[in-house]
Motif scaffolding. Structure first.
Motif, PDB file in Angstrom:
ATOM      1  N   ALA A 187      78.891  84.282 -38.575  1.00  0.00           N
ATOM      2  CA  ALA A 187      78.721  84.839 -37.240  1.00  0.00           C
ATOM      3  C   ALA A 187      79.782  84.327 -36.275  1.00  0.00           C
ATOM      4  O   ALA A 187      80.281  85.077 -35.436  1.00  0.00           O
ATOM      5  CB  ALA A 187      77.321  84.517 -36.718  1.00  0.00           C
ATOM      6  N   HIS A 188      80.162  83.045 -36.397  1.00  0.00           N
ATOM      7  CA  HIS A 188      81.127  82.485 -35.438  1.00  0.00           C
ATOM      8  C   HIS A 188      82.531  83.031 -35.656  1.00  0.00           C
ATOM      9  O   HIS A 188      83.404  82.863 -34.800  1.00  0.00           O
ATOM     10  CB  HIS A 188      81.131  80.955 -35.498  1.00  0.00           C
ATOM     11  N   LEU A 189      82.742  83.715 -36.796  1.00  0.00           N
ATOM     12  CA  LEU A 189      84.029  84.375 -37.049  1.00  0.00           C
ATOM     13  C   LEU A 189      83.938  85.883 -36.843  1.00  0.00           C
ATOM     14  O   LEU A 189      84.843  86.623 -37.242  1.00  0.00           O
ATOM     15  CB  LEU A 189      84.512  84.060 -38.478  1.00  0.00           C
ATOM     16  N   GLY A 190      82.844  86.335 -36.237  1.00  0.00           N
ATOM     17  CA  GLY A 190      82.695  87.750 -35.919  1.00  0.00           C
ATOM     18  C   GLY A 190      81.933  88.559 -36.948  1.00  0.00           C
ATOM     19  O   GLY A 190      81.848  89.786 -36.825  1.00  0.00           O
ATOM     20  N   GLY A 191      81.363  87.906 -37.946  1.00  0.00           N
ATOM     21  CA  GLY A 191      80.631  88.607 -38.979  1.00  0.00           C
ATOM     22  C   GLY A 191      79.145  88.719 -38.675  1.00  0.00           C
ATOM     23  O   GLY A 191      78.677  88.306 -37.607  1.00  0.00           O
ATOM     24  N   THR A 192      78.403  89.272 -39.637  1.00  0.00           N
ATOM     25  CA  THR A 192      76.975  89.486 -39.436  1.00  0.00           C
ATOM     26  C   THR A 192      76.122  88.589 -40.342  1.00  0.00           C
ATOM     27  O   THR A 192      74.922  88.836 -40.502  1.00  0.00           O
ATOM     28  CB  THR A 192      76.604  90.962 -39.681  1.00  0.00           C
ATOM     29  N   ALA A 193      76.721  87.582 -40.941  1.00  0.00           N
ATOM     30  CA  ALA A 193      75.917  86.606 -41.678  1.00  0.00           C
ATOM     31  C   ALA A 193      74.990  85.910 -40.674  1.00  0.00           C
ATOM     32  O   ALA A 193      75.349  85.747 -39.505  1.00  0.00           O
ATOM     33  CB  ALA A 193      76.808  85.580 -42.367  1.00  0.00           C
ATOM     34  N   PRO A 194      73.795  85.513 -41.110  1.00  0.00           N
ATOM     35  CA  PRO A 194      72.898  84.832 -40.173  1.00  0.00           C
ATOM     36  C   PRO A 194      73.495  83.530 -39.670  1.00  0.00           C
ATOM     37  O   PRO A 194      74.247  82.867 -40.384  1.00  0.00           O
ATOM     38  CB  PRO A 194      71.641  84.577 -41.010  1.00  0.00           C
ATOM     39  N   THR A 195      73.169  83.181 -38.449  1.00  0.00           N
ATOM     40  CA  THR A 195      73.641  81.913 -37.897  1.00  0.00           C
ATOM     41  C   THR A 195      72.868  80.768 -38.539  1.00  0.00           C
ATOM     42  O   THR A 195      71.770  80.968 -39.083  1.00  0.00           O
ATOM     43  CB  THR A 195      73.434  81.866 -36.377  1.00  0.00           C
ATOM     44  N   PRO A 196      73.399  79.543 -38.468  1.00  0.00           N
ATOM     45  CA  PRO A 196      72.637  78.397 -38.984  1.00  0.00           C
ATOM     46  C   PRO A 196      71.249  78.292 -38.360  1.00  0.00           C
ATOM     47  O   PRO A 196      70.280  77.938 -39.048  1.00  0.00           O
ATOM     48  CB  PRO A 196      73.525  77.215 -38.612  1.00  0.00           C
ATOM     49  N   ALA A 197      71.146  78.599 -37.060  1.00  0.00           N
ATOM     50  CA  ALA A 197      69.845  78.524 -36.387  1.00  0.00           C
ATOM     51  C   ALA A 197      68.882  79.569 -36.957  1.00  0.00           C
ATOM     52  O   ALA A 197      67.688  79.291 -37.150  1.00  0.00           O
ATOM     53  CB  ALA A 197      70.013  78.730 -34.884  1.00  0.00           C
ATOM     54  N   GLN A 198      69.380  80.759 -37.224  1.00  0.00           N
ATOM     55  CA  GLN A 198      68.535  81.802 -37.806  1.00  0.00           C
ATOM     56  C   GLN A 198      68.086  81.426 -39.208  1.00  0.00           C
ATOM     57  O   GLN A 198      66.933  81.651 -39.588  1.00  0.00           O
ATOM     58  CB  GLN A 198      69.297  83.123 -37.836  1.00  0.00           C
ATOM     59  N   VAL A 199      68.991  80.842 -39.984  1.00  0.00           N
ATOM     60  CA  VAL A 199      68.638  80.396 -41.338  1.00  0.00           C
ATOM     61  C   VAL A 199      67.568  79.313 -41.282  1.00  0.00           C
ATOM     62  O   VAL A 199      66.578  79.349 -42.012  1.00  0.00           O
ATOM     63  CB  VAL A 199      69.889  79.861 -42.085  1.00  0.00           C
ATOM     64  N   ALA A 200      67.735  78.369 -40.359  1.00  0.00           N
ATOM     65  CA  ALA A 200      66.763  77.288 -40.221  1.00  0.00           C
ATOM     66  C   ALA A 200      65.394  77.831 -39.854  1.00  0.00           C
ATOM     67  O   ALA A 200      64.365  77.361 -40.352  1.00  0.00           O
ATOM     68  CB  ALA A 200      67.246  76.289 -39.179  1.00  0.00           C
ATOM     69  N   ALA A 201      65.359  78.850 -38.979  1.00  0.00           N
ATOM     70  CA  ALA A 201      64.093  79.444 -38.563  1.00  0.00           C
ATOM     71  C   ALA A 201      63.412  80.141 -39.741  1.00  0.00           C
ATOM     72  O   ALA A 201      62.193  80.023 -39.935  1.00  0.00           O
ATOM     73  CB  ALA A 201      64.318  80.424 -37.423  1.00  0.00           C
ATOM     74  N   LEU A 202      64.211  80.835 -40.550  1.00  0.00           N
ATOM     75  CA  LEU A 202      63.653  81.551 -41.702  1.00  0.00           C
ATOM     76  C   LEU A 202      63.138  80.574 -42.769  1.00  0.00           C
ATOM     77  O   LEU A 202      62.150  80.848 -43.444  1.00  0.00           O
ATOM     78  CB  LEU A 202      64.709  82.467 -42.302  1.00  0.00           C
ATOM     79  N   GLU A 203      63.843  79.447 -42.906  1.00  0.00           N
ATOM     80  CA  GLU A 203      63.458  78.471 -43.915  1.00  0.00           C
ATOM     81  C   GLU A 203      62.411  77.499 -43.405  1.00  0.00           C
ATOM     82  O   GLU A 203      61.948  76.626 -44.147  1.00  0.00           O
ATOM     83  CB  GLU A 203      64.706  77.695 -44.386  1.00  0.00           C
ATOM     84  N   GLY A 204      62.064  77.644 -42.135  1.00  0.00           N
ATOM     85  CA  GLY A 204      61.038  76.782 -41.558  1.00  0.00           C
ATOM     86  C   GLY A 204      61.486  75.358 -41.347  1.00  0.00           C
ATOM     87  O   GLY A 204      60.666  74.429 -41.372  1.00  0.00           O
ATOM     88  N   VAL A 205      62.791  75.177 -41.143  1.00  0.00           N
ATOM     89  CA  VAL A 205      63.330  73.831 -40.934  1.00  0.00           C
ATOM     90  C   VAL A 205      63.155  73.436 -39.468  1.00  0.00           C
ATOM     91  O   VAL A 205      63.469  74.219 -38.586  1.00  0.00           O
ATOM     92  CB  VAL A 205      64.818  73.785 -41.323  1.00  0.00           C
TER      93      VAL A 205
END
Length: 242
Positions: free
Chosen positions: A224-242
């Motif tokens: 995402a920080h390079l302009g892509g649509t991969a999930p952000t680290p924060a979004q990944v953490a939310a999905l993984e329940g971290v």
């Protein structure tokens, strides 16, 4: 003991990559020691990452013993191959056994491969590094060998179908100078230095990568920080329940 399985497997992998017409850009292989133990440490963005890390060690005529999740060793196809290639099973409920196995391999002069993020990073950015790699290097008295991969996520990664046809996908592999692991330095500090070095290598690989997005439907593999649509680290953490 003669290596009866590992070399043919490497040959098969090279044939597969040639058939897919992968464009490998490998730099820094001169940093792989030709003898003696080392802990090879890489980022983790795709299921085939261990293959590319292993290929980077071949110019030095080294075979890497990777630490991998124990279920892989129970699979009817991969299990016998993993054991024959002397990779190291990691049972998270009994991690000390794997640690001792890896430590013994390092002390006997082997290169042990570790993915310190412990799992694939869906954001394709570096996650927090576990300290195990640093502790292994400190206790064995061997260096840490930083490595970064880019492009491997386009071949096969979490949540995406495999693309192993004649895809012409570029894959960048960067090997950095060894990072010393002073046993008197806290493992957390060694890990911080190691992660920073892997980050530098990753950014260099991304800058040199010859392919950009082909359009809105081809941005999933770009952070995402390079302009892509991969999930952000924060979004990944939310999905993984971290």
């Amino acid at each position: 003991m003669a290596e009866l399985v590992y070399p043919p497997v490497i040959g098969a992998v090279r044939t597969l990559f040639k058939a897919a017409d992968l464009r490998l850009d490998v730099q820094g292989t001169e940093h792989v020691p030709q003898r003696g133990g080392a802990v090879l440490v890489s980022n983790h963005i795709g299921y085939l990452d261990f293959l590319f890390c292993g290929l980077a060690a071949r110019p030095a005529k080294r075979l890497v013993r990777f630490m991998a999740k124990e279920p892989v060793f129970r699979h009817k196809v991969s299990g016998p191959l993993m054991r024959a290639m002397k990779h190291i099973p990691v049972d998270r409920s009994a991690g000390l056994d794997a640690y001792k196995h890896a430590l013994s391999a390092l002390r006997s002069g082997e290169i042990v491969g570790v993915f310190p993020e412990a799992t694939i990073s869906p954001s394709f950015t570096l996650k927090t590094f576990k300290t195990g790699a640093a502790r292994l290097a400190q206790e064995a008295g061997v260096p840490l060998l930083p490595m970064a991969l880019w492009g491997t996520q386009r071949l096969w990664t979490k949540g995406r179908k495999r693309d192993l046809g004649r895809s012409h996908i570029p894959v960048a592999i960067r090997v950095g100078a060894p990072v010393e692991a002073d046993p008197d330095e806290p493992a957390e500090k060694v890990t911080e230095r190691l992660r920073a070095r892997v980050q530098e290598l990753l950014e260099a690989a991304q800058r040199a990568y010859p392919v950009r997005s082909k359009g809105p439907d081809d941005t999933w593999w770009i952070p995402a920080h390079l302009g892509g649509t991969a999930p952000t680290p924060a979004q990944v953490a939310a999905l993984e329940g971290v």
